[in-house]
Scaffold this motif. Structure first.
Motif, short mmCIF file in Angstrom:
data_model
loop_
_atom_site.label_atom_id
_atom_site.label_comp_id
_atom_site.label_asym_id
_atom_site.label_seq_id
_atom_site.Cartn_x
_atom_site.Cartn_y
_atom_site.Cartn_z
N ALA A 190 46.21 66.20 -46.17
CA ALA A 190 47.62 66.34 -45.80
C ALA A 190 48.47 65.53 -46.77
O ALA A 190 48.02 64.50 -47.28
CB ALA A 190 47.85 65.85 -44.37
N PRO A 191 49.70 65.97 -47.05
CA PRO A 191 50.56 65.20 -47.95
C PRO A 191 50.80 63.78 -47.46
O PRO A 191 50.83 63.52 -46.25
CB PRO A 191 51.86 66.01 -47.97
N ILE A 192 50.95 62.85 -48.39
CA ILE A 192 51.20 61.45 -48.07
C ILE A 192 52.56 61.29 -47.38
O ILE A 192 52.71 60.51 -46.45
CB ILE A 192 51.17 60.60 -49.36
N PHE A 193 53.55 62.06 -47.85
CA PHE A 193 54.90 61.98 -47.30
C PHE A 193 55.14 63.14 -46.34
O PHE A 193 54.67 64.25 -46.55
CB PHE A 193 55.93 62.00 -48.44
N ASN A 194 55.91 62.86 -45.31
CA ASN A 194 56.10 63.84 -44.24
C ASN A 194 57.08 64.95 -44.61
O ASN A 194 56.97 66.06 -44.07
CB ASN A 194 56.61 63.13 -42.98
N ASP A 195 58.03 64.67 -45.49
CA ASP A 195 59.12 65.62 -45.72
C ASP A 195 59.37 65.89 -47.19
O ASP A 195 60.47 65.67 -47.71
CB ASP A 195 60.41 65.11 -45.06
N LEU A 196 58.36 66.36 -47.89
CA LEU A 196 58.52 66.83 -49.27
C LEU A 196 58.13 68.30 -49.30
O LEU A 196 57.04 68.67 -48.86
CB LEU A 196 57.65 66.03 -50.24
N TYR A 197 59.01 69.14 -49.86
CA TYR A 197 58.82 70.59 -49.79
C TYR A 197 59.13 71.25 -51.13
O TYR A 197 59.91 70.75 -51.94
CB TYR A 197 59.72 71.19 -48.70
N ALA A 198 58.52 72.41 -51.31
CA ALA A 198 58.80 73.26 -52.47
C ALA A 198 58.76 74.71 -52.02
O ALA A 198 57.90 75.10 -51.22
CB ALA A 198 57.79 73.02 -53.58
N CYS A 199 59.68 75.50 -52.53
CA CYS A 199 59.62 76.95 -52.35
C CYS A 199 59.64 77.60 -53.73
O CYS A 199 60.02 76.97 -54.71
CB CYS A 199 60.76 77.46 -51.47
N TYR A 200 59.22 78.85 -53.81
CA TYR A 200 59.08 79.49 -55.11
C TYR A 200 60.02 80.68 -55.25
O TYR A 200 60.38 81.35 -54.28
CB TYR A 200 57.63 79.93 -55.35
N ASP A 201 60.42 80.92 -56.49
CA ASP A 201 61.27 82.07 -56.80
C ASP A 201 60.51 83.36 -56.50
O ASP A 201 59.31 83.47 -56.79
CB ASP A 201 61.67 82.02 -58.27
N PRO A 202 61.17 84.38 -55.95
CA PRO A 202 60.46 85.62 -55.63
C PRO A 202 60.01 86.41 -56.85
O PRO A 202 59.27 87.39 -56.70
CB PRO A 202 61.50 86.41 -54.81
N GLY A 203 60.43 86.00 -58.04
CA GLY A 203 60.02 86.70 -59.24
C GLY A 203 58.57 86.49 -59.64
O GLY A 203 58.04 87.23 -60.47
N TRP A 204 57.89 85.50 -59.04
CA TRP A 204 56.48 85.28 -59.35
C TRP A 204 55.63 86.34 -58.65
O TRP A 204 55.83 86.63 -57.47
CB TRP A 204 56.03 83.90 -58.89
N VAL A 205 54.65 86.89 -59.35
CA VAL A 205 53.74 87.86 -58.74
C VAL A 205 52.85 87.16 -57.71
O VAL A 205 52.61 87.68 -56.62
CB VAL A 205 52.88 88.55 -59.82
N ALA A 239 53.66 67.91 -52.13
CA ALA A 239 54.62 68.55 -51.23
C ALA A 239 53.96 69.72 -50.51
O ALA A 239 52.90 70.21 -50.91
CB ALA A 239 55.83 69.04 -52.02
N LYS A 240 54.62 70.17 -49.45
CA LYS A 240 54.20 71.38 -48.74
C LYS A 240 54.95 72.57 -49.34
O LYS A 240 56.17 72.54 -49.49
CB LYS A 240 54.55 71.26 -47.26
N VAL A 241 54.22 73.62 -49.69
CA VAL A 241 54.85 74.85 -50.17
C VAL A 241 55.26 75.68 -48.96
O VAL A 241 54.42 76.05 -48.13
CB VAL A 241 53.90 75.64 -51.08
N ASP A 280 62.61 73.73 -43.96
CA ASP A 280 61.22 73.27 -43.89
C ASP A 280 60.49 74.08 -42.81
O ASP A 280 61.10 74.93 -42.14
CB ASP A 280 61.15 71.76 -43.65
N PRO A 281 59.19 73.87 -42.61
CA PRO A 281 58.45 74.67 -41.63
C PRO A 281 58.96 74.53 -40.19
O PRO A 281 58.69 75.40 -39.36
CB PRO A 281 57.02 74.14 -41.76
#
Length: 525
Positions: free
Chosen positions: A403-418, A440-442, A476-477
């Protein structure tokens, strides 16, 4: 003494992204010289070697509950600057935690994100002998310049968090990127977008390295001629139209074989041009070197500008088009001159930051600061080795962490990636194949054109600057909304992917070639 005047960031946020290693270590010994290379201007995020994942998530400042809370609620000067700090138990504890070299690196990047270009923060390096401890961290991005003199505030902490998170990459090498976003500080009456540079200079370091390009370094002694690899200036980046033959000049003709109207001009001294492929400068023997010019009469020793010595370069673009860079230099390294660079019709140059960094990678957001930032079972400490007066060890969590060390780090990705989820996981996890040791959590795709499909952000182009393509109001989730995301743009889709994982950087489509007016522009001395 540092000024207490509020400094609002003005600079374009074109920063060096530098990377992470493959796993989190169990512990580390910290000897007296462990931090010797840290705390200087070389630690600025534009030019530092790399902010490794473990330096971000298991350092003794951010990953210690007491140190983290103190940092989040204090001014930087009061904790670190020996001329301004308040001598008490908190500052003594922070200084003790700085015996961890990861903590020193983390703070170098934090200051780079928070303070602006030209600003520095003094600090005392406890790993150095008394009398040799005074050091400096350098600012760069200017996302929270008031943190120097006052407690940062929630929005500031979130922007700096996003900046720090965006600094990671699995390759462990320097990669340059463009950050887009918005700065909202209602209490300070500030609402402004991150500004974008209208003129992008070529990179002055060796690609995929932090080493400076030798051609960008001043010459040690007087040198003449276009073959030298010192004393050149990074001038501009342009776009080469697919398959076309083009010319770049500073007073020379489009072709020495058929002289005509000159392109640009040279003033005050005889000038030279060098053209390279890509967005970085080059040395004379580099494979990326296209051509250099010291005029149509290169054998001339005339040190002044004239029609025989004014430079121009003519070359054919690749079949797919591509970027090229222009470098300028005086023919004699000990004189100063100006190259006013012109380009032939149809060439896009000089290019803006928006045109050079066109691949939208995704957004980073969250908060790694404050009393609830860390998991309860995480607390990195520094302790003296028993029986050894000047040796300390850092106690870190074991790797791998599921599990991530930090509770609230996030990343989302651009929809252009296959393969968006796989790409983003590769980006933020030190062990991406297992989904472990992640910074981070994706959360998923940042945006989707189908309103019924999942999306993590409510905006795909923040309202303060139309067309810069910054995601806004990202979730976030638990569906909490984060107001301070940072959106990252790359020059190339595979900039952050190694050769073994090239499938991850496949895009559904490539952005159209840059469309900026072709124009002549004054050069740099």
């Amino acid at each position: 003494m540092a000024s207490s005047v509020l400094r609002v960031p003005w600079c374009f946020l074109l920063l060096a992204l530098t990377g992470c290693e493959s796993a989190l270590p169990d512990s580390a010994d910290v000897g007296p010289g462990a931090g010797v290379a840290l705390g200087t201007s070389e630690s600025d995020i534009r030019i530092a070697n790399s902010l490794l994942t473990q330096e971000l998530v298991v350092n003794a400042i951010a990953a210690n509950h007491d140190a983290n809370q103190t940092l989040a609620t204090s001014s930087l000067e009061s904790l670190f600057d020996p001329d301004e700090m308040v001598l008490n138990g908190q500052t003594a504890f922070i200084n003790h935690q700085l015996r961890d070299p990861y903590a020193q690196r983390f703070m170098a990047y934090l200051v780079g994100c928070a303070l602006g270009p030209g600003e520095t923060l003094k600090w005392l390096n406890p790993s150095q002998p008394a009398g040799s401890q005074l050091s400096e961290w350098a600012g760069s991005a200017g996302l929270c310049p008031w943190w120097r003199t006052q407690a940062p505030g929630d929005a500031c902490l979130k922007r700096v968090t996003a900046c720090l998170l965006a600094r990671n990459n699995k390759l462990g090498q320097r990669v340059d990127l463009s950050m887009r976003g918005e700065l909202h500080e209602p209490a300070l009456s500030i609402a402004q977008p991150f500004a974008l540079d209208a003129w992008t200079k070529p990179l002055d370091h060796v690609p995929a390295s932090s080493a400076p390009l030798s051609s960008s370094v001043p010459c040690d002694e007087q040198t003449v001629g276009a073959g030298r690899d010192c004393g050149w200036t990074m001038h501009s980046v342009g776009w080469c139209p697919a398959g076309q033959t083009i010319a770049v000049g500073a007073g020379g003709p489009q072709s020495c074989d058929s002289p005509g109207t000159p392109l640009g001009s040279s003033d005050e001294a005889r000038m030279m041009l060098r053209v390279c492929r890509g967005i970085a400068g080059c040395n004379n023997a580099d494979a990326r070197h296209v051509a250099s010019s010291q005029g149509c009469s290169p054998e001339s020793t005339n040190p002044t500008p004239d029609e025989a010595t004014d430079p121009s370069v003519r070359f054919t673009c690749p079949a797919s088009g591509g970027y090229f860079t222009v470098m300028t230099a005086p023919w004699d390294s000990e004189v100063a001159g100006t190259a006013n660079v012109g380009v032939s019709a149809g060439v896009q140059a000089p290019l803006s930051e928006r045109s050079v960094y066109r691949i939208r990678e995704g957004a980073f957001y969250g908060n790694l600061f404050g009393k609830d930032a860390l998991r309860d079972d995480i607390n990195v400490t520094v302790r003296q080795v028993s029986g050894q007066r000047n040796k300390y060890e850092v106690i870190r969590p074991r790797s791998p962490q599921t599990a991530p060390i930090f509770n609230d780090l996030y990343a989302c990705y651009d929809p252009g990636w296959v393969y968006g989820m796989a790409y983003a996981t590769y980006r933020v996890c030190a062990l991406p194949g297992s989904g472990q040791d992640c910074a981070a959590k994706v959360t998923g795709p940042c945006w989707n054109t189908d309103p019924q499909a999942p999306r993590q952000c409510d905006q795909q182009d923040g309202p303060l600057l139309s067309g810069d393509g910054d995601f806004g109001k990202c979730h976030d989730p638990s569906n909490n909304v984060w107001e301070e995301p940072v959106t990252v743009y790359l020059n190339g889709a595979c900039d952050l992917v190694d050769d073994a994982h090239r499938d991850l950087c496949k895009r559904r489509s490539e952005p159209a070639p840059p469309l900026e007016d072709s124009r002549s522009a004054p050069g740099k001395r």
